[in-house]
Motif scaffolding. Sequence first.
Motif, mmCIF file in Angstrom:
data_model
loop_
_atom_site.group_PDB
_atom_site.id
_atom_site.type_symbol
_atom_site.label_atom_id
_atom_site.label_comp_id
_atom_site.label_asym_id
_atom_site.label_seq_id
_atom_site.Cartn_x
_atom_site.Cartn_y
_atom_site.Cartn_z
ATOM 1 N N TRP A 40 26.436 -17.921 17.460
ATOM 2 C CA TRP A 40 25.719 -17.534 16.256
ATOM 3 C C TRP A 40 24.621 -16.514 16.543
ATOM 4 C CZ3 TRP A 40 26.721 -19.313 11.239
ATOM 5 C CH2 TRP A 40 27.726 -20.287 11.138
ATOM 6 N N SER A 41 24.570 -16.008 17.761
ATOM 7 C CA SER A 41 23.437 -15.145 18.117
ATOM 8 C C SER A 41 23.455 -13.847 17.311
ATOM 9 C CB SER A 41 23.460 -14.847 19.619
ATOM 10 O OG SER A 41 24.717 -14.319 19.982
ATOM 11 N N ALA A 42 24.675 -13.415 16.879
ATOM 12 C CA ALA A 42 24.749 -12.182 16.089
ATOM 13 C C ALA A 42 24.726 -12.485 14.595
ATOM 14 C CB ALA A 42 26.017 -11.408 16.454
ATOM 15 N N GLY A 43 24.339 -13.674 14.204
ATOM 16 C CA GLY A 43 24.260 -14.018 12.788
ATOM 17 C C GLY A 43 25.438 -14.861 12.355
ATOM 18 N N ALA A 44 26.614 -14.547 12.816
ATOM 19 C CA ALA A 44 27.789 -15.353 12.493
ATOM 20 C C ALA A 44 28.749 -15.288 13.671
ATOM 21 C CB ALA A 44 28.468 -14.827 11.238
ATOM 22 N N PRO A 45 29.498 -16.353 13.890
ATOM 23 C CA PRO A 45 30.432 -16.345 15.022
ATOM 24 C C PRO A 45 31.692 -15.546 14.688
ATOM 25 C CG PRO A 45 30.571 -18.418 13.838
ATOM 26 C CD PRO A 45 29.500 -17.613 13.157
ATOM 27 N N THR A 46 32.508 -15.328 15.683
ATOM 28 C CA THR A 46 33.788 -14.662 15.486
ATOM 29 C C THR A 46 34.830 -15.712 15.127
ATOM 30 O OG1 THR A 46 33.104 -13.232 17.284
ATOM 31 C CG2 THR A 46 35.401 -13.068 16.578
ATOM 32 N N PHE A 47 35.465 -15.523 13.962
ATOM 33 C CA PHE A 47 36.516 -16.460 13.556
ATOM 34 C C PHE A 47 37.860 -15.915 13.969
ATOM 35 C CE2 PHE A 47 33.046 -17.763 10.869
ATOM 36 C CZ PHE A 47 33.209 -19.135 10.762
ATOM 37 N N LYS A 48 38.752 -16.804 14.379
ATOM 38 C CA LYS A 48 40.113 -16.371 14.703
ATOM 39 C C LYS A 48 41.019 -17.590 14.576
ATOM 40 C CE LYS A 48 41.778 -15.707 18.959
ATOM 41 N NZ LYS A 48 41.970 -15.152 20.295
ATOM 42 N N THR A 49 42.071 -17.483 13.794
ATOM 43 C CA THR A 49 43.023 -18.582 13.662
ATOM 44 C C THR A 49 44.405 -18.061 14.025
ATOM 45 O OG1 THR A 49 41.687 -19.446 11.860
ATOM 46 C CG2 THR A 49 43.878 -20.397 12.133
ATOM 47 N N ASN A 50 44.925 -18.531 15.169
ATOM 48 C CA ASN A 50 46.229 -18.053 15.634
ATOM 49 C C ASN A 50 47.354 -18.666 14.816
ATOM 50 O OD1 ASN A 50 44.867 -16.678 17.541
ATOM 51 N ND2 ASN A 50 45.703 -17.789 19.316
ATOM 52 N N LYS A 51 48.554 -18.242 15.124
ATOM 53 C CA LYS A 51 49.740 -18.717 14.405
ATOM 54 C C LYS A 51 50.029 -20.194 14.669
ATOM 55 C CE LYS A 51 50.992 -15.277 11.954
ATOM 56 N NZ LYS A 51 50.740 -15.483 10.508
ATOM 57 N N ASN A 52 49.472 -20.727 15.728
ATOM 58 C CA ASN A 52 49.767 -22.118 16.046
ATOM 59 C C ASN A 52 48.669 -23.063 15.521
ATOM 60 O OD1 ASN A 52 47.998 -20.968 17.866
ATOM 61 N ND2 ASN A 52 48.579 -22.349 19.547
ATOM 62 N N VAL A 53 47.787 -22.544 14.675
ATOM 63 C CA VAL A 53 46.674 -23.374 14.203
ATOM 64 C C VAL A 53 46.572 -23.313 12.687
ATOM 65 C CG1 VAL A 53 44.173 -23.730 14.258
ATOM 66 C CG2 VAL A 53 45.369 -22.972 16.322
ATOM 67 N N VAL A 54 46.298 -24.479 12.095
ATOM 68 C CA VAL A 54 45.908 -24.490 10.691
ATOM 69 C C VAL A 54 44.509 -25.078 10.614
ATOM 70 C CG1 VAL A 54 46.342 -25.466 8.422
ATOM 71 C CG2 VAL A 54 48.246 -24.758 9.849
ATOM 72 N N GLY A 55 43.598 -24.351 9.976
ATOM 73 C CA GLY A 55 42.268 -24.897 9.740
ATOM 74 C C GLY A 55 42.230 -25.460 8.332
ATOM 75 N N VAL A 56 41.766 -26.678 8.209
ATOM 76 C CA VAL A 56 41.732 -27.310 6.891
ATOM 77 C C VAL A 56 40.295 -27.635 6.537
ATOM 78 C CG1 VAL A 56 42.516 -29.253 5.504
ATOM 79 C CG2 VAL A 56 43.980 -28.340 7.318
ATOM 80 N N THR A 57 39.840 -27.138 5.400
ATOM 81 C CA THR A 57 38.529 -27.581 4.923
ATOM 82 C C THR A 57 38.716 -28.174 3.538
ATOM 83 O OG1 THR A 57 38.132 -25.306 4.270
ATOM 84 C CG2 THR A 57 37.020 -26.075 6.248
ATOM 85 N N TYR A 58 37.836 -29.078 3.181
ATOM 86 C CA TYR A 58 37.919 -29.753 1.889
ATOM 87 C C TYR A 58 36.729 -29.357 1.034
ATOM 88 C CZ TYR A 58 41.424 -32.855 3.963
ATOM 89 O OH TYR A 58 42.544 -33.351 4.551
ATOM 90 N N ALA A 59 36.907 -29.474 -0.272
ATOM 91 C CA ALA A 59 35.788 -29.228 -1.181
ATOM 92 C C ALA A 59 35.045 -30.553 -1.354
ATOM 93 C CB ALA A 59 36.295 -28.686 -2.517
ATOM 94 N N GLU A 60 34.335 -30.967 -0.299
ATOM 95 C CA GLU A 60 33.669 -32.261 -0.349
ATOM 96 C C GLU A 60 32.608 -32.304 -1.433
ATOM 97 O OE1 GLU A 60 34.000 -30.566 2.537
ATOM 98 O OE2 GLU A 60 35.091 -31.857 3.942
ATOM 99 N N HIS A 61 32.046 -31.119 -1.739
ATOM 100 C CA HIS A 61 31.012 -31.106 -2.772
ATOM 101 C C HIS A 61 31.585 -31.565 -4.114
ATOM 102 C CE1 HIS A 61 32.914 -27.198 -2.131
ATOM 103 N NE2 HIS A 61 32.774 -26.954 -3.435
ATOM 104 N N GLU A 62 32.852 -31.289 -4.336
ATOM 105 C CA GLU A 62 33.463 -31.744 -5.584
ATOM 106 C C GLU A 62 33.577 -33.263 -5.600
ATOM 107 O OE1 GLU A 62 36.163 -27.710 -6.332
ATOM 108 O OE2 GLU A 62 37.164 -29.639 -6.036
ATOM 109 N N SER A 63 33.996 -33.803 -4.451
ATOM 110 C CA SER A 63 34.123 -35.254 -4.344
ATOM 111 C C SER A 63 32.764 -35.923 -4.506
ATOM 112 C CB SER A 63 34.749 -35.603 -2.993
ATOM 113 O OG SER A 63 35.030 -36.955 -2.918
ATOM 114 N N GLY A 64 31.750 -35.339 -3.831
ATOM 115 C CA GLY A 64 30.396 -35.881 -3.926
ATOM 116 C C GLY A 64 29.866 -35.802 -5.347
ATOM 117 N N TYR A 65 30.214 -34.705 -6.009
ATOM 118 C CA TYR A 65 29.774 -34.519 -7.403
ATOM 119 C C TYR A 65 30.305 -35.649 -8.274
ATOM 120 C CZ TYR A 65 29.029 -32.270 -11.950
ATOM 121 O OH TYR A 65 28.632 -31.995 -13.228
#
Lengths: 392, 510, 358
Positions: free
Chosen positions: C126-151
């Motif tokens: 994070w030293s440059a403000g944001a990290p370098t993101f990279k998702t290869n073909k063998n990876v799936v990144g999953v994020t959830y809208a937890e704020h909706e659930s919390g709401y």
Amino acid sequence: MDKLRRILRSTGFVNASSSVLAILVGLVFGFVIMLISNPAQAIQGFGIILKGGFSGGARGIGQTLYYAIPIIMTGLSVGFAFKTGLFNIGASGQFTVGAFTAIFIGIKLNSLPAPLHWIIALLGAMLAGGLWALIPGLFKAYLNVNEVISSIMMNYIGLFAVNYAIKHPALKTAPTIFDTTMNLTSNTAPTSILPKSFLSYLFPGSTVNIGIIIAILIAVFMYFVLNKTTFGYELKACGYNKHASQYAGISEKRSIVLSMVIAGALSGLGGGLVYLSGPNGRRYKVLDLLLADGFAGIPVALLGLNNPLGIIFAGIFIAFITIGGEYLQSLDFVVEIIDIITAAIIFFSAFALVFRGFIQKMLKAEELAVSLDDNHSSLRRQNSGKETGGEK
Amino acid sequence: MDYVIEMLGITKSFPGILANDNITLQLKKGEIHALLGENGAGKSTLMSVLFGLYKPELGIIKKSGVEVIIKNPNDANELGIGMVHQHFKLVHNFTVLQNIILGVETTVRGFLEMEAARKKVIALSEQYGLKVDPDALVENITVGMQQRVEILKMLYRDNEILIFDEPTAVLTPQEIEDLMAIMRDLTKEGKSILFITHKLNEIKAVADRCTVLRKGKCIGTINVQDTTKEEMSEMMVGRRIDLTLDKGEANAGEPVLEVRNLVTASREHGRKPLKDISFTVRRGEIVCIAGIDGNGQSELAYAVTGLMQIDGGQVLINGQDVSKKSIRARNLSGLAHIPEDRHKHGLILDYTLEDNLILKQYFNPEYQKHGLRLLPKIHSYAEGLIERFDIRSGQGAITLTRSMSGGNQQKAIVAREIDYNPDILIAVQPTRGLDVGAIEYIHKQLIAQRNSGKAILLISLELDEVMNISDRILVIYEGSIVGEFNPKDITVQELGLYMAGSKAREVNHG
Amino acid sequence: MKKAFALFLALSVVLTMVSCAKPAPKGYEIALITDLGTIDDKSFNQGAWEGVVAYAKANNKTHKYYQPTEQSNDAYLAQIALAVENGAKIIVTPGFLFEVPIYIAQDEFPNVSFILLDGNPNDGDWSAGAPTFKTNKNVVGVTYAEHESGYLAGYAAVKDGYTQLGFMGGMAVPAVVRFGYGFVQGINDAAKDLGVDAKLMYHYTGGFDATPEAQNLAASWYNAGTEVIFACGGAVGFSVFAAAEAAGKKSIGVDVDQSGESETIITSSTKSLAPGVELLISQFYAGKFPGGENLVLDASNDSVGLPMETSRFKTFSQADYDALYAKLKAKEFAIFTDATAENAAGLPVTNVQLTVVE
């Protein structure tokens, strides 16, 4: 034959073989637990434990060495204090304040150039650990307060003081020390990270860095101090017999304080070495739990029979078993059972001293048989003034 | 012949040593049988065999002609064998009665039955003239009384064979006489006594027969009446021993050690306070502090050598006040000290012999350079001392001191302290627990030092030693010097009275 | 020196015995590596693991989970290496803390597929403000809208009559933060609708473990009047449930339907861990693995919500829930997330008295 017998009776051999015997008994005990918990895979699992870090190839060996760094340092700390007659149970607190100091310097003094930065951070860690042990040392020397109690208290004071300091608003200015998201300390500056040097070729993918070399060099240095210097002679004298040391004019108070400070500096350096291993290595986690590294030093010191060189091997061995336990997860062993198995092996390994007595007895029994065979020679030896036992 | 206990052909070996080699000991009913031998001769091993602590390789034990097997001390106790140990095994904050019945208590429904026991103890005490108060706390009675409690313990258990292990070491001359009388009474009542000692006077005084051991071998059993002390000592040591010392007149020079109005408080538990002690030790003389154990001798030695803080007065060495100086400074100004307790103060038992021999000189530039120990020099220095003082050990200079015999440990201390070339040598009980040969050796060394112009302060509990080698005697009682004598002008009995506090004389501070 | 040498010799004897040991069977195709906490945390790890087990049982695949020895990227990587060594073809890594390890592992093990829950692979710098993101073909990144659930949880709780609430998060990782912010806004909106003022205590414990400290804090909140606490941090829930039981108050579960854990749980703020994981694994075996994508699962694909069948609401009905959920699906309003708000204390609330406990 005579030569063989002399080797068999040499203290070095007795010491080493007692450590090995302790390890073997520990392994057998671990095997029994495996048999009980998972008989079908016990033999296979035992193989994995024995294979230890080798299961993971070069990376596994590297990780073994990396895990060995803190416990070699705290082992040296405990062992050194033992040699001088003190029980330093405060290694955990000294380790923690050393770690904090190294992290603090590693993050805040980020304008320093590379080798200087981590060297200063490590020196700071030693200083902090030493100061932390100075307090129980002074209490012991001048007020006769048992160092066990005071250093246990210093463990908690160290832990909570560090946790408080990490979260303190004054340290929140950039570069910040605390990563609130992860509840970990932030990454230290690249200049403060211990180089991996040639080790990254030997053990690619592992965290191990020159910290292991530093730990080994320090162990060798401690061996030298204890055995070749007048300072070590004085400290050991106080440890073995404080009355006689006093009688010989050695200042017992000075010895107590100095040996506590040195023990603390060793633990503190251990903290510095571990937490300067880069973003992929360990980072300090703010928890209300004493760091186990300090206590792991006790079995390491016991298994190494308090000999700094023995402690190197004991530390690597215990790291080896720990990693072996980690690999045991590839079978159907529950994590808790794995912890019991590794703990049992380490527990019995710490009985090296008991086994030393046992081996000495065994050797004597063997010699007894010899002396009965040729009564004359043993009597001649006896007449030449050798008096070993039997009479008070 | 009517033997109550026979040990026939006992052989017991330990690694590297044959502790008992075909030893035969036969104890007649109603006799006092002495077992004489130097330290290391095999007496303790033999007794341990009798109590079942060691199993002999060869030999048998017979009780009243019947072979018995003793596997542990309980077996021995059942056969009626009891022992008074050199170091009493008493619980200090228990009463005499509680100590006596300890381990053989009779109980009624789980409660202690004390009355019957009390009656039996009082009866036994009267029968043998022991005069012990069953309700006194052990910590409040004298050492002599404590010994009688130990004797009562054996009698209470109806033991027939009583073993006394070095019973006189802790007693005053008067108490020793009382003990001898008790022992005679016991044999009159049909008890048989085995009396372990290395003191020839006592054997002559009380024993009927004596078995002599030397280096694990049985040298012979003799009738005490028909044998002289010299013959017995020769049997014990294996060579003629000169029991008298020829030391010549003292040639006292200028004062080396001056103690002026020394006062200490009893700060720690069990420490005797010293009350206004003054004396001087000059070059070329041996001054001896005589007294019964525990009258302030240890404290005096500690105060002079710096191991204990003083609360008043001065200690001067060669005219310099050292009373505020460190131990190291006192040592460097010419003070040497053979300490009372060689295991506590004198030696670091887990160090090698050479490390112990260098204990007071390791910091000299001769043996270290920039804090690095010059190991070859230390080694050759140690070898030299071992050679000169004939210190014997298994592996020479690198022997672990713990594994050495008491006599050789003491020789090592004496060698270290003498070679240090002191002006004043303080020797506290330097011959305690040593055998005749070693005692003779140490006495000769002390006299040689005195003849070469050193000042020597000897603190001793052994009256023979005090009378034989001192040039002046100071008697200490309850922390004060109560008399000063020339050994030629006073008898042992008279000295004993001063030591017991029943007499005191104005002291001449010479 | 002799001693050391002898010890070394002896050790090498022990080590050579090793070569006789047989290798482990190459056998566990589907692997899961837990982050902090254990597999039976009744929450995040367990939810993901249930997805693994459901697929593996149905399709007869070997499966196994691994637990790292410490919290560091290298320890996670070592565990990934072990799983691969042990025959893993697809590895599920539940947790934001795996972002950096997966970033490294995707290159190191290109033939192995990874499902990263709650995160997107990045280099963590994070030293440059944001990290370098990279998702290869063998990876799936999953994020959830937890704020909706919390709401949903916050809104429902206030609608159901609770006005004194608490939020006890675990480590302040983005998922937990989103749950919390959503919870705050749900409370705020419901209170506004009802025209009442709600009180909210807000805290992150810093870990995912059940600790006496967490239990004490929860107990002290209940004592001070708090009626219901949203326990949002894996095993932290056990501390909160215990405190709720002792105080006779209510709690809200997280991640999975936790209603079976304690009678005090009025509802659970869930995200579809098990179904999501099961779906991705089946896609992997069907050769349709959405490699290289970073999926966002939210109300629009029914991946967050409250388990109404097991909820213990007094008045809040299924109809109320359906109406609310429809609005959420239609994205009729925005909810604060970690991307839009700096910290909890800075959330613009009108009808909530928010106390952030450090």
